[in-house]
Design a protein around this motif. Structure first.
Motif, PDB file in Angstrom:
ATOM      1  N   LYS A 306       0.853  -1.192   0.000  1.00 24.75           N
ATOM      2  CA  LYS A 306       0.000   0.000   0.000  1.00 24.75           C
ATOM      3  C   LYS A 306       0.890   1.244   0.000  1.00 24.75           C
ATOM      4  CE  LYS A 306      -4.573  -0.716   1.886  1.00 24.75           C
ATOM      5  NZ  LYS A 306      -4.639  -2.053   2.499  1.00 24.75           N
ATOM      6  N   ARG A 307       0.445   2.254  -0.719  1.00 27.85           N
ATOM      7  CA  ARG A 307       1.196   3.492  -0.796  1.00 27.85           C
ATOM      8  C   ARG A 307       1.313   4.124   0.590  1.00 27.85           C
ATOM      9  NH1 ARG A 307      -0.313   8.515  -4.831  1.00 27.85           N
ATOM     10  NH2 ARG A 307       1.697   9.561  -4.642  1.00 27.85           N
ATOM     11  N   PHE A 308       2.468   4.697   0.892  1.00 30.80           N
ATOM     12  CA  PHE A 308       2.708   5.319   2.193  1.00 30.80           C
ATOM     13  C   PHE A 308       1.743   6.475   2.390  1.00 30.80           C
ATOM     14  CE2 PHE A 308       5.557   6.007   5.768  1.00 30.80           C
ATOM     15  CZ  PHE A 308       5.372   7.337   6.070  1.00 30.80           C
ATOM     16  N   GLY A 309       0.987   6.431   3.489  1.00 29.50           N
ATOM     17  CA  GLY A 309       0.108   7.542   3.818  1.00 29.50           C
ATOM     18  C   GLY A 309      -1.298   7.410   3.298  1.00 29.50           C
ATOM     19  N   ILE A 310      -1.587   6.385   2.513  1.00 33.76           N
ATOM     20  CA  ILE A 310      -2.929   6.298   1.936  1.00 33.76           C
ATOM     21  C   ILE A 310      -3.954   5.946   3.002  1.00 33.76           C
ATOM     22  CG2 ILE A 310      -4.375   4.856   0.463  1.00 33.76           C
ATOM     23  CD1 ILE A 310      -3.029   7.032  -1.024  1.00 33.76           C
ATOM     24  N   GLY A 312      -3.374   6.198   6.228  1.00 34.98           N
ATOM     25  CA  GLY A 312      -3.224   7.021   7.427  1.00 34.98           C
ATOM     26  C   GLY A 312      -2.710   6.223   8.603  1.00 34.98           C
ATOM     27  N   GLY A 313      -2.432   4.937   8.394  1.00 34.38           N
ATOM     28  CA  GLY A 313      -1.918   4.124   9.502  1.00 34.38           C
ATOM     29  C   GLY A 313      -0.959   3.098   8.955  1.00 34.38           C
ATOM     30  N   LYS A 314      -0.432   2.189   9.774  1.00 35.22           N
ATOM     31  CA  LYS A 314       0.602   1.235   9.338  1.00 35.22           C
ATOM     32  C   LYS A 314       0.020   0.278   8.329  1.00 35.22           C
ATOM     33  CE  LYS A 314       2.935   0.750  13.467  1.00 35.22           C
ATOM     34  NZ  LYS A 314       4.013   0.970  14.266  1.00 35.22           N
TER      35      LYS A 314
ATOM     36  N   GLY B 254       2.372   5.824  14.689  1.00 35.71           N
ATOM     37  CA  GLY B 254       1.817   4.833  13.779  1.00 35.71           C
ATOM     38  C   GLY B 254       1.049   5.468  12.632  1.00 35.71           C
ATOM     39  N   LYS B 255       0.868   6.795  12.656  1.00 35.33           N
ATOM     40  CA  LYS B 255       0.114   7.440  11.580  1.00 35.33           C
ATOM     41  C   LYS B 255       1.058   7.824  10.447  1.00 35.33           C
ATOM     42  CE  LYS B 255      -3.772   9.234  14.146  1.00 35.33           C
ATOM     43  NZ  LYS B 255      -3.491   9.854  15.438  1.00 35.33           N
ATOM     44  N   GLU B 256       0.520   7.879   9.237  1.00 30.55           N
ATOM     45  CA  GLU B 256       1.353   8.228   8.090  1.00 30.55           C
ATOM     46  C   GLU B 256       0.823   9.481   7.410  1.00 30.55           C
ATOM     47  OE1 GLU B 256       1.498   4.827   5.596  1.00 30.55           O
ATOM     48  OE2 GLU B 256       2.749   3.700   6.995  1.00 30.55           O
ATOM     49  N   VAL B 257       1.733  10.380   7.067  1.00 28.43           N
ATOM     50  CA  VAL B 257       1.330  11.608   6.382  1.00 28.43           C
ATOM     51  C   VAL B 257       0.917  11.247   4.955  1.00 28.43           C
ATOM     52  CG1 VAL B 257       2.124  13.865   5.604  1.00 28.43           C
ATOM     53  CG2 VAL B 257       2.975  12.925   7.749  1.00 28.43           C
ATOM     54  N   PRO B 258      -0.289  11.604   4.507  1.00 33.28           N
ATOM     55  CA  PRO B 258      -0.726  11.233   3.155  1.00 33.28           C
ATOM     56  C   PRO B 258       0.178  11.865   2.102  1.00 33.28           C
ATOM     57  CG  PRO B 258      -2.577  12.007   4.479  1.00 33.28           C
ATOM     58  CD  PRO B 258      -1.338  12.292   5.258  1.00 33.28           C
ATOM     59  N   PRO B 259       0.325  11.198   0.938  1.00 35.95           N
ATOM     60  CA  PRO B 259       1.236  11.719  -0.083  1.00 35.95           C
ATOM     61  C   PRO B 259       0.814  13.108  -0.537  1.00 35.95           C
ATOM     62  CG  PRO B 259      -0.028   9.860  -0.904  1.00 35.95           C
ATOM     63  CD  PRO B 259      -0.309   9.963   0.540  1.00 35.95           C
ATOM     64  N   VAL B 386       9.428   4.481   2.544  1.00 42.38           N
ATOM     65  CA  VAL B 386       8.153   4.947   2.014  1.00 42.38           C
ATOM     66  C   VAL B 386       7.464   3.847   1.186  1.00 42.38           C
ATOM     67  CG1 VAL B 386       7.098   7.035   1.117  1.00 42.38           C
ATOM     68  CG2 VAL B 386       9.459   7.061   1.683  1.00 42.38           C
ATOM     69  N   ARG B 387       7.914   2.623   1.356  1.00 46.62           N
ATOM     70  CA  ARG B 387       7.299   1.441   0.734  1.00 46.62           C
ATOM     71  C   ARG B 387       7.287   1.503  -0.793  1.00 46.62           C
ATOM     72  NH1 ARG B 387       3.508   1.674   5.076  1.00 46.62           N
ATOM     73  NH2 ARG B 387       1.805   2.420   3.769  1.00 46.62           N
TER      74      ARG B 387
END
Lengths: 314, 444
Positions: A306-310, A312-314, B254-259, B386-387
Motif C-alpha cells: 500500500k502506498r505510504f500515507g494512503i 493514514g496508519g501502518k 503509527g500514523k502516516e502523512v498522506p502523499p 516509504v514502501r
C-alpha cells in the motif's frame, strides 16, 4: 586539495556486493560439495568440473557474441554450473553434464537478457531439459561408495514404489542414492545456517517451503501412515533442502515483496508434495520451483504494498 | 517515562555511523572569518532580494536581504564590515546563486546580545521574532520556521515532536547542542509550546545518544516553561532515516502523512533541535540567526569535531580557522551527511543556515563503483521507508517509461538514499529516481 569527485548522494555503500553474494552462496555449498565427493568420489569431482566448464564457456561466448562486457568475474556462471552439478546424478556422462551447463547459461539466462532478467532458475531449467531429453540417465542413481551395489534407487523412489522407508540417520548424513549435492541433509543445513547468518538469503521462502511440506506430510501421514511417510522423512529425503535453500531463494526468479515470498514458498511446498504423493514421479521439487518461477511476476503484482500515507496508519 | 521502549518505523538501514570520531573533544567557537559569502537562497521558498549594494557598510546582525513573499526568509550579515560585491557565486546545492560578499571590519568588536528584561508572551510576538531573526529549518530542509509555526485557520497541531534523532552517519552537531544546551533547548520548546498549544509533546532522541536522553530526563524536571505540559521523552531505535519527519511521525504514532500533504494536515509538527535553539536565542536575546554548530568530520580529517561557525564562512577559510589537519587526501568533500549531502567540486562553498556538516571522505570510504546488473535481491524494497519499489522504478526509468515510474509513486520518494546504500549491484537508484521526478515535474 587535489581533484574532487562529484556525484549523486548517497556517498557510502553497504559492504555486500553482488560478487560477495555469489561467493557467499558458493561458500555455503562447500559442505554439500565435500559430502558429494565423499560419497560419490571421482564422479562428483568430474561432473562439477564439467558443468562449471560448460556454464563459463557458454557465458564467455554468448557475452562476446552479444557484444557485452564479459562478466564471468561476477561468479554467477560458476554458481549456476555448481548448482546444476549438485542436482545431477553422479553417473551422468561428462559430455551431457557439460551440455547441461551450456544450456543453463544460454537458454536459462543469456537469452533473457543476462543476469537479472531470466524468469526460470537456470540450473533447474537445464535439469528439466536434460530429464526430458535423457530420461533414463537422469533417473539412474549411483549408490554411495559405502554400499556395495552399483546403482540404487533414491529414498523417495523407494518409498513410492516399494514402500521402503530409509532410516533417518542415512538420510541426514547422506548415505543414500540421489543427486550429487542433495543427499547430505547435514551438509545442506550447515550451508543454510551460513546463508542466513550472512543475510544472503531471506528466511521466508525456505521456511514457507519446508513448513508447507511438513504440514502436508504430517496430515497425510496421520490419515494413512502405511502409504504416506511422515514430515521428518519428507524434509530429509530428496531435493527439498537443496531446493528450498539454494534454488527457490534465487533472487532473480523469486518475488520481490515479503508477502510474495511467503506465497512463493507455500506454493512450492504444495506443488512438490502433490507430485511426491500423487504424481507419477517420486520427486517434485524441481517442477514446483519452475512452476512458481512462472507465477512470480504475477505474485509481484498482486502483493504490491500500500502506498505510504494512503490509509493514514501502518 | 518509557525508558526501555524504543520506537521505530518499517524499513531503513543501519550504516556504519562513525559518530564517535567527532565527539572526542568538546565543541569550539570558531574565530571570526575575514570575509563571508552569503547566498540569497538558503531556504525553501522565494529567494530573498538584496537590500544593500556594493560599498555599503553593514553591522553584524543587520538584514542584508529580505523578501515580502510569505514563504521566504530574511538574511542577516554575520559580521560587521563592507559589502565588497554582489554577484553569482558557487552554492553547495543549487546552481550559481547571487551572493553578497562582505569583508569584515576587524576594528569592530563582535556584538553582545544581553538577555532581554521584558519578555514577550503572545504567540504572534514569538512568530514575529522568529521571522525577524531569519530562522529556517536547520536540520537540512530549511523551511521558513515562522511559516511552519503559523498554523492556518481550521487546522490544529495536536502533537509536537522535537527531532533529536540526527540519523545521518558522521554528524553530531545536534548531539553536542542537546548535551551542552539542554536547558536552553527546553526553554525553546516552551516557546513553541506557547505558540502551538499542542496536546502532547514528544522529545524524540535516538538511543545511541544515551547521555542526551539522561540529560533531558534530568532537565525536564526543572524546566519552568514546560511545567504542566504533557511532555514525553522517547528513545528511538538508531536507524537511518529515523530523523525524516514522516518517519518520526510514523514511528511515534503509527500514523502516516498522506502523499503530497504536510504533517500539519494530520495534526503533527516536527522541529529540529538547532532550529529550537535559534528560536530561544531570537526570542530571549533578540539574536538573529548568524551562526550554527557544524560537524567537520570524515576519515581524511585528523582532528574531527564540532564548531560554532558564522554563516557565510567558506569551507576554504573554515579549514584554516579550525586548524583542520588532513591525514589522507580527500576524494570527496560533502556538505551535509553522507546519505543525502551534496558532493562539492571544491571548497568555495559557504556554510549556510542549514549546513549540518562538512565531510572529507577518502577513496576507501567512498570508492567509485561500476554499475552492475540488478539481481532482484529486493534489498531496496525491504529498506525503503516509504514502501516504494526502487528496482521497478529503475527498470522503467532505464527504458524511459516515465509514466510507469509515476504509477510506482516515484514522487513519494524522499531521496534518503537507503536503497542505493544497500544495492549489491551498486546501481545509482537515487539518481534514476531524481531523473524520473525531474521529468515528471517538467511535464506538469
Amino acid at each position: 586539495m587535489n581533484k574532487l569527485t562529484i556525484n549523486s548522494s548517497p556517498h557510502v555503500s553497504a559492504p555486500l556486493d553482488t560478487q560477495g553474494i555469489m561467493k557467499g552462496v558458493i561458500t555455503a555449498l562447500i559442505p554439500a560439495m565435500i559430502a558429494g565427493i565423499y560419497f560419490f568420489r571421482w564422479q562428483a569431482v568430474s561432473v562439477i568440473i564439467a558443468t562449471v566448464a560448460g556454464s563459463v564457456a557458454a557465458e564467455y561466448l554468448l557475452q562476446k557474441l552479444r557484444k557485452k562486457k564479459v562478466q564471468i568475474k561476477d561468479f554467477s556462471a560458476i554458481l549456476t554450473g555448481l548448482l546444476l552439478a549438485l542436482v545431477l546424478p553422479p553417473a551422468i556422462p561428462l559430455w551431457m553434464a557439460f551440455f547441461g551447463g551450456v544450456f543453463a547459461i544460454s537458454l536459462g539466462k543469456e537469452i533473457f537478457g543476462g543476469l537479472g532478467n531470466n524468469i526460470f532458475n537456470p540450473a533447474l531449467l537445464s535439469r528439466a531439459f536434460l530429464m526430458a531429453s535423457f530420461p533414463v540417465v537422469l533417473t539412474t542413481w549411483t549408490a554411495p561408495v559405502a554400499i556395495d551395489a552399483a546403482t540404487m534407487a533414491t529414498p523417495l523412489a523407494l518409498v513410492k514404489f516399494d514402500h521402503i522407508i530409509t532410516p533417518y540417520s542415512d538420510l541426514f548424513l547422506g548415505n543414500v542414492g540421489g543427486c550429487l549435492g542433495e543427499t547430505s541433509s547435514a551438509a545442506l543445513l550447515l550451508g543454510a545456517i551460513y546463508l542466513l547468518w550472512k543475510k544472503i538469503i531471506d528466511y521466508r521462502i525456505p521456511l514457507a517451503y519446508i513448513g508447507t511440506v511438513v504440514v502436508i506430510a504430517a496430515i497425510t501421514h496421520i490419515i494413512n501412515p502405511k502409504v504416506f511417510a511422515g514430515p521428518v522423512f519428507h524434509v530429509l529425503a530428496g531435493g527439498l533442502l537443496i531446493g528450498a535453500v539454494f534454488m527457490a531463494t534465487d533472487p532473480v526468479t523469486s518475488p520481490v515483496t515479503l508477502k510474495g515470498r511467503w506465497i512463493f514458498g507455500i506454493g512450492c511446498g504444495f506443488i512438490a508434495m502433490v507430485i511426491r504423493l500423487w504424481g507419477g514421479l517420486p520427486e517434485g521439487v524441481m517442477y514446483s520451483i519452475l512452476l512458481m518461477n512462472a507465477l512470480t511476476p504475477l505474485i509481484n503484482r498482486a502483493t504490491k504494498r500500500k502506498r505510504f500515507g494512503i490509509t493514514g496508519g501502518k | 517515562m518509557k525508558k526501555f521502549m524504543t520506537f521505530t518505523f518499517k524499513g531503513g538501514i543501519h550504516p556504519s555511523y562513525k559518530k564517535e570520531i567527532s565527539l572526542k573533544e568538546s565543541f569550539k567557537q570558531v574565530v571570526l572569518p575575514d570575509k563571508i559569502e552569503v547566498p540569497i537562497s538558503q531556504h525553501i521558498g522565494k529567494p530573498a532580494d538584496p537590500i544593500v549594494k556594493k560599498g555599503d557598510l553593514v553591522e553584524e546582525g543587520s538584514i542584508i536581504a529580505d523578501s515580502n513573499a510569505f514563504i521566504s526568509s530574511c538574511i542577516h550579515s554575520s559580521v560587521s564590515g563592507k559589502v565588497l560585491d554582489i554577484k553569482k557565486a558557487f552554492h553547495p546545492s543549487l546552481g550559481p546563486t547571487l551572493s553578497i560578499f562582505i569583508e569584515r571590519d576587524k576594528s569592530k568588536a563582535p556584538k553582545e546580545y544581553p538577555k532581554i528584561e521584558e519578555q514577550c508572551c503572545s504567540a504572534q510576538e514569538i512568530i514575529q521574532k522568529v521571522r525577524d531573526a531569519g530562522i529556517v529549518g536547520m536540520g537540512g530542509a530549511a523551511f521558513p520556521t515562522h511559516v511552519k509555526l503559523s498554523v492556518p485557520e481550521g487546522k490544529k497541531i495536536d502533537t509536537l515532536i522535537i527531532n533529536g534523532a540526527e540519523c545521518e552517519p558522521y554528524l553530531t552537531c545536534d548531539h553536542v547542542m542537546m548535551l551542552n544546551k539542554t536547558q536552553e533547548i527546553l526553554e525553546g520548546i516552551g516557546l513553541i509550546f506557547r505558540v502551538l498549544q499542542p496536546k502532547k509533546t514528544y522529545i524524540a532522541i535516538e538511543n545511541n545518544k544515551q547521555n542526551v536522553l539522561d540529560a533531558f530526563h534530568c532537565g525536564l524536571k526543572t524546566a519552568e516553561s514546560l511545567k504542566g505540559a504533557e511532555v514525553e521523552i522517547i528513545a528511538l531505535e538508531t536507524k537511518y532515516p529515523q530523523g525524516g519527519e514522516k518517519q518520526l511521525i510514523s514511528a511515534i504514532s503509527g500514523k502516516e502523512v498522506p502523499p503530497g500533504k504536510l504533517p500539519l494536515d494530520i495534526g503533527f509538527l516536527v522541529q529540529n533541535i538547532g532550529t529550537i535553539y535559534a528560536i530561544y536565542e531570537a526570542v530571549y536575546f533578540n539574536k538573529p540567526l548568524l551562526q550554527r554548530m557544524v560537524t567537520i568530520s570524515g576519515d581524511c580529517v585528523e582532528n574531527p569535531g564540532n564548531y560554532i561557525v558564522k554563516i557565510g564562512t567558506t569551507v576554504t577559510d573554515l579549514i584554516e580557522l579550525c586548524g583542520i589537519k588532513f591525514k589522507k587526501n580527500p576524494k570527496k568533500v560533502i556538505i551535509g551527511g553522507p546519505m543525502m549531502g551534496f558532493s562539492q567540486p571544491g571548497t568555495d562553498a559557504a556554510v549556510l543556515k542549514n549546513t549540518s556538516g562538512i565531510l572529507f571522505l577518502s577513496e576507501e570510504t567512498a570508492p567509485d563503483f561500476e554499475e552492475g546488473q540488478c539481481i532482484r535481491c529486493a534489498k531496496c524494497v525491504d529498506v525503503c521507508p516509504v514502501r516504494l519499489s526502487p528496482t521497478d522504478i529503475m527498470r522503467s526509468a532505464k527504458k524511459n517509461l516515465w509514466d510507469k515510474t509515476e504509477e510506482a509513486y516515484v514522487t513519494d520518494c524522499m531521496e534518503c538514499g537507503s536503497c542505493t546504500y544497500v544495492c549489491p549491484a551498486r546501481i545509482p537508484l537515487v539518481q534514476y529516481i531524481k531523473e524520473a521526478k525531474r521529468i515528471i515535474a517538467k511535464k506538469k
